[in-house]
Design a protein around this motif. Structure first.
Motif, short mmCIF file in Angstrom:
data_model
loop_
_atom_site.label_atom_id
_atom_site.label_comp_id
_atom_site.label_asym_id
_atom_site.label_seq_id
_atom_site.Cartn_x
_atom_site.Cartn_y
_atom_site.Cartn_z
N PHE A 72 0.84 -1.20 0.00
CA PHE A 72 0.00 0.00 0.00
C PHE A 72 0.88 1.25 0.00
CE2 PHE A 72 -2.52 -3.30 2.15
CZ PHE A 72 -3.68 -3.27 1.37
N SER A 73 0.78 2.03 -1.04
CA SER A 73 1.57 3.27 -1.13
C SER A 73 1.11 4.30 -0.12
CB SER A 73 1.49 3.85 -2.54
OG SER A 73 0.13 4.14 -2.88
N ASP A 74 -0.14 4.19 0.32
CA ASP A 74 -0.68 5.15 1.28
C ASP A 74 -0.70 4.60 2.71
OD1 ASP A 74 -2.58 3.21 0.67
OD2 ASP A 74 -4.29 4.58 0.87
N TYR A 75 0.10 3.56 2.96
CA TYR A 75 0.12 3.01 4.33
C TYR A 75 0.69 4.05 5.28
CZ TYR A 75 0.29 -0.52 7.97
OH TYR A 75 0.05 -1.24 9.13
N PRO A 76 0.03 4.28 6.43
CA PRO A 76 0.47 5.35 7.35
C PRO A 76 1.94 5.20 7.75
CG PRO A 76 -1.68 4.51 8.00
CD PRO A 76 -1.18 3.60 6.91
N PRO A 77 2.78 6.15 7.41
CA PRO A 77 4.22 6.02 7.69
C PRO A 77 4.57 6.13 9.17
CG PRO A 77 3.73 8.20 6.80
CD PRO A 77 2.46 7.39 6.68
#
Length: 272
Positions: free
Chosen positions: A257-262
């Motif tokens: 997931f590119s939008d996974y919470p960093p």
């Protein structure tokens, strides 16, 4: 010292074991569990067990994931019960309380959780199931032997601060584990949906695997409430198994997931 002349509880009690044959077996099982923890950590930091999101070929024949969970976890129920009732303290109050708490986890893990998961097409290598089965035989013997035979608990142990702290940690971890599993299961509202999604809410805003965090806290509580080398060995095995797997899960989500919470950590909020 405990009341009624009972020996002092705790890690020093292992030194009180007699030197007959059964005690030799228990000692081997006890210190063998510490070796298992070290080997488990060495293995899991290098290889992710091939089931769940890490399923892959090359591990031999497989079986239904639901059946595998039942088989793998079953020794924690039947071996524990068999060994427990041969202990010299099996009729005492404290061992009964400890037994029921231990069984609480495994009744859920063996008889409830497998029927909650969506089993369509999910498999587990028979090799992985077999290794888990053998570990649970070993651990069931160790924990049941301690609480019913080698541990010697006065009834006052149930009102001690250490026992109450252990129970609090155990029940808190158990609750977090069930809640976190439920969040993952409810991500797929459509029975035909087999895609992975990003879990959100409460602890999931801070860590990737609150289910693993809950189970680690649970068995830390077990070690505290049993006040034993045996209980602490199980906690270390749980940590050695789940901490590296949480890290593997975390990396899997970051790649998928590119939008996974960093800002999320793998297991411990703000730390790891």
């Amino acid at each position: 010292m405990m009341e009624d002349g009972r020996i002092e509880q705790g890690l020093s009690q292992e030194q009180q074991l007699r030197d007959d044959g059964s005690d030799v077996v228990f000692k081997i099982a006890l210190w063998g569990m510490y070796l298992v923890a070290a080997l488990m950590y060495f293995a899991t930091t290098r290889i992710s067990a091939p089931f769940g999101r890490h399923t892959r070929r090359g591990w031999g024949p497989s079986m239904s994931a639901r059946e595998a969970w039942i088989v793998m976890e079953s020794p924690a129920l039947f071996v524990t019960a068999l060994v427990y009732h041969h202990g010299q303290h099996h009729l005492d109050v404290v061992p009964h309380v400890l037994l029921r708490l231990f069984q609480l986890h495994y009744i859920h893990r063996c008889l409830v959780y497998p029927f909650r998961i969506r089993n369509d097409g999910k498999v587990m290598p028979i090799l992985v199931c077999s290794v888990g089965f053998l570990f649970n035989v070993h651990n069931a013997y160790l924990q049941a032997s301690w609480i019913s035979h080698y541990g010697d608990y006065a009834a006052s142990w149930l009102t001690s601060p250490q026992f109450m702290l252990g129970v609090l940690l155990f029940l808190l971890g158990f609750g977090v584990n069930i809640w976190a599993d439920s969040v993952l299961l409810n991500l797929r509202t459509d029975g035909l949906d087999k895609s992975y999604k990003i879990p959100r809410g409460v602890l999931y805003e801070y860590v990737t695997c609150p289910n693993y965090l809950g189970e680690i806290v649970e068995w830390l509580g077990w070690g505290v409430m049993t006040n034993s080398w045996a209980g602490f060995a199980f906690f270390l095995c749980t940590l050695a198994n789940l901490a590296p797997r949480a890290a593997a899960h975390h990396q899997w989500y970051l790649k998928k997931f590119s939008d996974y919470p960093p800002s999320r950590k793998a297991l411990i909020p703000f730390v790891y």
